[in-house]
Design an enzyme around this catalytic site. Structure first.
Site, PDB file in Angstrom:
ATOM      1  N   SER A   1       1.648   1.555   2.962  1.00 37.33           N
ATOM      2  CA  SER A   1       1.037   1.591   1.630  1.00 37.33           C
ATOM      3  C   SER A   1       1.813   0.747   0.633  1.00 37.33           C
ATOM      4  O   SER A   1       2.033   1.149  -0.522  1.00 37.33           O
ATOM      5  CB  SER A   1       0.938   3.034   1.123  1.00 37.33           C
ATOM      6  OG  SER A   1      -0.042   3.155   0.118  1.00 37.33           O
TER       7      SER A   1
ATOM      8  N   LYS B   1      -6.265   1.393  -2.405  1.00 37.71           N
ATOM      9  CA  LYS B   1      -6.034   0.178  -1.616  1.00 37.71           C
ATOM     10  C   LYS B   1      -7.174  -0.102  -0.642  1.00 37.71           C
ATOM     11  O   LYS B   1      -7.358  -1.245  -0.204  1.00 37.71           O
ATOM     12  CB  LYS B   1      -4.708   0.293  -0.854  1.00 37.71           C
ATOM     13  CG  LYS B   1      -3.467   0.330  -1.754  1.00 37.71           C
ATOM     14  CD  LYS B   1      -2.196   0.491  -0.934  1.00 37.71           C
ATOM     15  CE  LYS B   1      -0.930   0.373  -1.786  1.00 37.71           C
ATOM     16  NZ  LYS B   1      -0.726   1.519  -2.686  1.00 37.71           N
TER      17      LYS B   1
ATOM     18  N   SER C   1      -2.954   5.822  -3.859  1.00 43.99           N
ATOM     19  CA  SER C   1      -2.950   4.667  -2.952  1.00 43.99           C
ATOM     20  C   SER C   1      -4.207   4.513  -2.103  1.00 43.99           C
ATOM     21  O   SER C   1      -4.394   3.476  -1.458  1.00 43.99           O
ATOM     22  CB  SER C   1      -1.732   4.731  -2.023  1.00 43.99           C
ATOM     23  OG  SER C   1      -0.562   4.386  -2.740  1.00 43.99           O
TER      24      SER C   1
ATOM     25  N   LYS D   1      -6.628   6.205   5.426  1.00 43.49           N
ATOM     26  CA  LYS D   1      -5.649   5.947   4.370  1.00 43.49           C
ATOM     27  C   LYS D   1      -5.260   7.248   3.675  1.00 43.49           C
ATOM     28  O   LYS D   1      -6.075   8.152   3.535  1.00 43.49           O
ATOM     29  CB  LYS D   1      -6.233   4.968   3.340  1.00 43.49           C
ATOM     30  CG  LYS D   1      -5.213   4.451   2.334  1.00 43.49           C
ATOM     31  CD  LYS D   1      -4.265   3.459   2.964  1.00 43.49           C
ATOM     32  CE  LYS D   1      -3.168   3.007   2.008  1.00 43.49           C
ATOM     33  NZ  LYS D   1      -2.146   4.062   1.749  1.00 43.49           N
TER      34      LYS D   1
END
Length: 499
Positions: A144, A83, A80, A278
């Site tokens: 997420s 992203k 993820s 993140k």
């Protein structure tokens, strides 16, 4: 035929990335900064060898200097964290005026269906509801959400999923992520979307590939160009669609953010100054995260990849002691400081002036060294840069030219100082010049004496010969006059050096 072409292109690109990454990885394994497990233990963190990160890096967020590295070029699945690239392109569209934070994206039935896929991270999306861009950014970065990510990608690309992934790969190459390749916008393989998200031209079964180095480059450019991302990532808890029937509350998975709840064992990982960015995890990539921290006026970026094993879901906690330990080490070893204050300086025999303080991250207790390049004064003992697109620690300078009066005063002062070194040396420069001239003339005298003697002896001989031919007046007078002339020239030449 077109599909086969795209698949071949993808395969070749992936192969190239793997080959390049393997070559650089071999070099970096020899030049790692240290043992990350030992570093964590040295700073008091209880970590197990089995959870050792496969790759990590720390850079400064000002110039991109590498402060720590441990196999930073090994190719990994970022999950993820992918992203971040999607959000980068969204912020680019915001700054270009293509969209605004208040742009409304109306959810479709397909969006709602994707939101109900529980095998991938998601949140509740309702068909027909309008979601502002700012809310979708929050849903993408904190919980997420895969569907929020896809909705943003579709907005920016006019529903061209494949075209958007192509833009992701183009942007990666543009900013120097040379070992990265994207097959989807969110980090989850396209096949996980049950046919509802299919980027044309990309392998729906393939994950994304990147490295710790490349993710630090992405985070560096994000913070430089779009620092407002921190407004979305700095809080441990957030609320999306607040005040509507679709309100949802989320807690960040970045447990290094101060204020996050403790884990099941009661440990708290909040680190003062951490405000982004993140996390990501997957069966193949294990547990990863990108963090940024501002402490003591120094912002750094760190990437931790490949912690633990997917079978142990507590790996989402294990990654943070390693990251916090690297932050401890970084702030212990380095500082952001004034390397050279504004004003005039004598550097390598040249007097220069800089208009503002030269600031930068340097190793504590190190002595700065500089070099000149065009009109830039560059810190020459700088740390290695994360890639060749980074700007080293440098500042513009102007050379200080001394006026003629100052130069003459310095010359006079130097002469006076030199002449007063010994009491036996005369203060009268004319006497000094006389003795130097006399010394020079005396050196020349031996040759002059020889020539003079030859002239005098020759003249005397000629004069004596003239007496022999006294009966022949013409010859007598000629030889006599020649002899006298030779004697005269010899005598003059003898004394000329002292005149």
């Amino acid at each position: 035929m077109k599909k086969i072409f795209f698949l071949l292109t993808t395969a070749l690109s992936m192969s190239s990335i793997m080959i390049n990454s393997s070559k650089t990885a071999l070099a970096d394994e020899v030049n790692n900064t240290g043992d990350i497990v030992q570093v964590a233990r040295d700073f008091g963190y209880q970590v197990n060898e089995i959870n050792r990160p496969k790759s990590s890096i720390v850079i400064d967020a000002e110039n991109g200097q590498v402060l720590w590295q441990d196999n930073p070029d090994i190719p990994r699945n970022p999950a993820s964290i992918s992203k971040l690239m999607t959000i980068y392109l969204v912020f680019e569209a915001l700054h270009n005026g293509q969209i605004s934070m208040d742009t409304i994206v109306t959810a479709t039935p397909t969006d709602q269906a994707i939101g109900k896929l529980h095998a991938i991270s998601n949140n509740n999306i309702v068909a027909g509801v309008g979601y502002p861009v700012r809310e979708l950014i929050t849903m993408t970065l904190v919980p997420s959400s895969n569907i929020a990510t896809v909705m943003l990608a579709n907005l920016v690309s006019n529903n061209d999923a494949g075209g958007f992934v192509t833009k992701m790969n183009s942007k990666a190459q543009e900013i120097g992520m040379t070992n990265s390749y994207f097959n989807n916008a969110s980090g989850a393989e396209a096949v996980a979307f049950s046919g509802m998200y299919l980027p044309q031209g990309y392998d729906q079964y393939a994950g994304n590939v990147t490295t710790s180095r490349d993710l630090s480059i992405l985070a560096f450019n994000m913070l430089k160009n779009y620092p407002e991302i921190l407004d979305f990532t700095k809080n441990p808890q957030v609320t999306a669609m607040k005040g509507t029937p679709y309100e949802e509350h989320f807690e960040t998975y970045n447990y290094s953010t101060p204020g996050v709840k403790e884990d099941v064992q009661g440990s708290v990982y909040g680190y003062p100054g951490v405000d982004g960015l993140k996390t990501g995890s997957s069966p193949g990539g294990a547990f990863n995260y990108v963090a940024t921290c501002l402490k003591n006026n120094m912002r750094v970026i760190e990437v931790i990849m490949g912690v633990g094993d997917w079978s142990d879901q507590d790996g989402e906690y294990y990654r943070h002691p390693f990251g916090n330990a690297l932050l401890d080490k970084t702030y212990q070893d380095y500082s952001y400081q004034t390397i050279l204050p504004a004003g005039e300086h004598d550097i390598d025999g040249k007097k220069v002036k800089i208009d503002s303080d030269l600031m930068g991250v340097v190793k504590k207790n190190s002595t700065p060294e500089f070099k000149y390049e065009d009109d830039e004064l560059i810190l020459s003992n700088t740390l290695p840069l994360v890639n060749d697109k980074m700007i080293p620690v440098e500042t513009k300078y102007t050379e200080v030219k001394e006026n003629k009066k100052v130069k003459e005063e310095k010359k006079t002062l130097k002469t006076t100082t030199s002449s007063s070194k010994s009491e036996d040396q005369s203060d009268d420069n004319s006497h000094e010049d006389f003795f130097k001239k006399l010394q020079s003339k005396l050196i020349e005298i031996p040759n002059q004496i020889l020539y003079s003697l030859i002239g005098i002896v020759s003249g005397t001989i000629l004069f004596l010969i003239s007496r022999i031919f006294k009966n022949k007046k013409f010859i007598s007078w000629f030889t006599a006059l020649t002899g006298i002339a030779a004697i005269a020239v010899g005598i003059i030449n003898l004394f000329y050096p002292l005149i």
